[in-house]
Design a protein around this motif. Structure first.
Motif, short mmCIF file in Angstrom:
data_model
loop_
_atom_site.label_atom_id
_atom_site.label_comp_id
_atom_site.label_asym_id
_atom_site.label_seq_id
_atom_site.Cartn_x
_atom_site.Cartn_y
_atom_site.Cartn_z
N GLU A 187 29.88 77.03 7.92
CA GLU A 187 30.99 76.17 7.51
C GLU A 187 32.22 76.39 8.38
O GLU A 187 32.79 75.43 8.91
CB GLU A 187 31.32 76.40 6.04
N ASP A 188 32.63 77.64 8.54
CA ASP A 188 33.80 77.93 9.37
C ASP A 188 33.56 77.59 10.83
O ASP A 188 34.45 77.10 11.53
CB ASP A 188 34.19 79.40 9.24
N LEU A 189 32.35 77.87 11.30
CA LEU A 189 32.03 77.60 12.70
C LEU A 189 32.10 76.11 13.00
O LEU A 189 32.72 75.69 13.99
CB LEU A 189 30.64 78.13 13.04
N PHE A 190 31.46 75.30 12.17
CA PHE A 190 31.43 73.86 12.44
C PHE A 190 32.81 73.23 12.25
O PHE A 190 33.15 72.27 12.95
CB PHE A 190 30.39 73.18 11.56
N SER A 191 33.60 73.78 11.35
CA SER A 191 34.97 73.30 11.20
C SER A 191 35.77 73.58 12.47
O SER A 191 36.50 72.70 12.97
CB SER A 191 35.63 73.98 10.00
N ALA A 192 35.63 74.78 13.02
CA ALA A 192 36.33 75.13 14.26
C ALA A 192 35.86 74.26 15.41
O ALA A 192 36.67 73.77 16.21
CB ALA A 192 36.12 76.61 14.58
N ALA A 193 34.55 74.05 15.49
CA ALA A 193 34.00 73.25 16.58
C ALA A 193 34.50 71.80 16.50
O ALA A 193 34.81 71.18 17.53
CB ALA A 193 32.49 73.28 16.54
N PHE A 194 34.59 71.27 15.29
CA PHE A 194 35.09 69.91 15.12
C PHE A 194 36.54 69.80 15.59
O PHE A 194 36.91 68.87 16.32
CB PHE A 194 34.98 69.49 13.65
N ASP A 195 37.35 70.78 15.20
CA ASP A 195 38.76 70.76 15.58
C ASP A 195 38.95 70.88 17.09
O ASP A 195 39.91 70.32 17.64
CB ASP A 195 39.51 71.91 14.89
N LEU A 196 38.05 71.60 17.75
CA LEU A 196 38.21 71.88 19.18
C LEU A 196 37.33 70.99 20.06
O LEU A 196 37.30 71.17 21.28
CB LEU A 196 37.87 73.34 19.45
N ASN A 197 36.63 70.05 19.44
CA ASN A 197 35.71 69.18 20.18
C ASN A 197 34.72 70.02 20.99
O ASN A 197 34.46 69.78 22.17
CB ASN A 197 36.49 68.24 21.11
N ALA A 198 34.17 71.03 20.31
CA ALA A 198 33.27 71.98 20.96
C ALA A 198 31.86 71.85 20.39
O ALA A 198 31.65 71.31 19.30
CB ALA A 198 33.78 73.40 20.75
N GLU A 199 30.90 72.35 21.13
CA GLU A 199 29.52 72.44 20.66
C GLU A 199 29.38 73.73 19.86
O GLU A 199 29.96 74.77 20.21
CB GLU A 199 28.56 72.45 21.84
N ALA A 200 28.60 73.69 18.79
CA ALA A 200 28.41 74.88 17.96
C ALA A 200 26.95 75.05 17.60
O ALA A 200 26.25 74.07 17.28
CB ALA A 200 29.25 74.78 16.69
N ILE A 201 26.48 76.29 17.67
CA ILE A 201 25.13 76.64 17.24
C ILE A 201 25.27 77.87 16.35
O ILE A 201 25.58 78.96 16.83
CB ILE A 201 24.21 76.94 18.43
#
Length: 227
Positions: free
Chosen positions: A36-50
């Motif tokens: 949850e925290d990872l995907f939230s951060a990735a969304f905010d930063l326009n980043a890829e997350a795994i």
């Protein structure tokens, strides 16, 4: 566009560094266990997350596959071990094995998996260390031993991979959940924010000094934050 892979990127220094690099124009691949925290951060930063555990070989392979070209690997994910921090006489050996898996073996596995991509771009490896690697603090024997091992792995990697920049950085105390778990939220709240360290690390990557170990003070001097 330069690309960075950051472990432990959902909070603390990992998240602060992700934000600083994103502001500097980097493309990011972020990983952490907390989805949850990872995907939230990735969304905010326009980043890829795994999301996943860096001690899982399959997860390491997925990360390497997602970064066929890589400029920076940040080995930030760490395990503190059992809390309250026990003396060595009471440190469960199973806990020490887990610490070694997370803080030593996983970073090396990621280095091995991403070396072809890093060599292609003459990239850099940044390992987050601790003063517990070189100082004797009661209760910090297990964690400190793993950070000392990470320091030595980084030192040898720098000698073996001379086209890469390899830095191992002791950022000092920061107001993070890990520090709060170790010393209590009251004492942790008085420590500096990870944001200042993240800013200095971003300058370090940009300036690209010679490989080596940096304390917070040496980092500030090397990056021009202190005259």
């Amino acid at each position: 566009m330069k690309k960075a892979l950051i472990t432990g990127a959902s909070r603390g220094l990992g998240l602060a560094l992700a934000k600083a690099l994103a502001d500097d124009g980097w493309s990011l691949l972020l990983t952490a266990r907390g989805e949850e925290d990872l995907f939230s951060a990735a969304f905010d930063l326009n980043a890829e997350a795994i999301a996943g555990d860096v001690t899982d070989p399959a997860h390491v392979a997925r990360l390497a596959e997602a970064a066929p070209e890589l400029d920076l690997l940040v080995n930030n994910a760490s395990d503190l071990g059992p809390v309250p921090l026990p003396p060595l006489a009471g440190l469960p050996l199973a806990a020490l094995r887990r610490l070694l898996e997370t803080n030593v073996i996983a970073p090396l596995a990621l280095v091995q998996a991403t070396l072809p991509a890093l060599r292609k771009r003459k990239g850099a490896v940044l390992g987050i260390s601790s003063d517990a690697a070189v100082e004797a603090y009661e209760g910090w024997g297990g964690y400190g031993a793993t950070k000392a091992a990470l320091d030595q792995l980084s030192h040898v990697l720098a000698a073996e991979e001379r086209d890469l920049a390899v830095w191992w950085v002791d950022p000092g105390e920061m107001n993070t959940r890990m520090l709060a778990d170790a010393v209590g939220p009251g004492e942790a709240a008085s420590a500096p924010s990870p944001d200042a360290v993240a800013s200095a690390l971003t300058r370090l990557v940009t300036i690209r000094p010679q490989s080596g170990r940096f304390t917070r003070e040496a980092l500030a001097i090397a990056t021009g934050a202190r005259e």
